[in-house]
Scaffold this active site. Sequence first.
Site, PDB file in Angstrom:
ATOM      1  N   ASP A 260      22.914  87.721 -34.543  1.00 25.57           N
ATOM      2  CA  ASP A 260      21.990  87.906 -33.435  1.00 25.57           C
ATOM      3  C   ASP A 260      21.879  89.394 -33.128  1.00 25.57           C
ATOM      4  O   ASP A 260      22.684  90.196 -33.597  1.00 25.57           O
ATOM      5  CB  ASP A 260      22.434  87.124 -32.189  1.00 25.57           C
ATOM      6  CG  ASP A 260      23.791  87.550 -31.665  1.00 25.57           C
ATOM      7  OD1 ASP A 260      24.692  87.826 -32.488  1.00 25.57           O
ATOM      8  OD2 ASP A 260      23.970  87.612 -30.439  1.00 25.57           O
TER       9      ASP A 260
ATOM     10  N   GLU B 280      26.866  86.557 -30.632  1.00 26.68           N
ATOM     11  CA  GLU B 280      27.896  87.554 -30.343  1.00 26.68           C
ATOM     12  C   GLU B 280      27.509  88.385 -29.134  1.00 26.68           C
ATOM     13  O   GLU B 280      28.361  88.771 -28.339  1.00 26.68           O
ATOM     14  CB  GLU B 280      28.097  88.461 -31.564  1.00 26.68           C
ATOM     15  CG  GLU B 280      29.169  89.528 -31.398  1.00 26.68           C
ATOM     16  CD  GLU B 280      28.669  90.848 -30.816  1.00 26.68           C
ATOM     17  OE1 GLU B 280      29.532  91.677 -30.453  1.00 26.68           O
ATOM     18  OE2 GLU B 280      27.446  91.067 -30.718  1.00 26.68           O
TER      19      GLU B 280
END
Length: 189
Positions: free
Chosen positions: A72, A137
């Site tokens: 991400d 994350e």
Amino acid sequence: MREQEKLTILKDLVAINTVAANETSVAVYLQDVFKRHGIESQLVADDSQRANIVAEIGDGEGPVLAFAGHIDTVHEGDLDTWSTDPFEVVTKDGRLYGRGTTDMKGGIAEFLIAMIELQESGAPLHGTIRFIATVDEEKTEAGAKLLTERGYLDDVEAMVIAEPTGVALDDIDDYFHSGGAVIDPEALA
């Protein structure tokens, strides 16, 4: 692996918008690249259907080294502040720019490429190199938590993470105690 293919991998990863979602598209892309190069992988998702990806090479008869990172990215912010499309890799003055080129799609691409080149070299690989790419994350670490709960890290003896900090190694201890990075001490126990 040819240099153009390496650059194409990074360009393709950056082109997939994974701002706090959509990581499954990257995981599937990575799985396809691994498959083209004869490396098996698996998608690991929870109920949210945001898929992590895990792949391995090696003979399994020794230590496990993990290449780990996240897929991400942080939000691109106000598009008017960008001079180029954030989801397109642009080369300027010998540097590559685009959302995720350093944090951390560039690192993920390097790990993928390293595993492919090791596999294709035919050199004996005693042990296992495990590629781990996680979701979310930037907000909750949900992907890392899921893989930990499911045992994917139980046998890992060492881990390489290509996460940039911008902090000199000599200053890292001060950084983590300055409030610049907030980590719950209980989480480290």
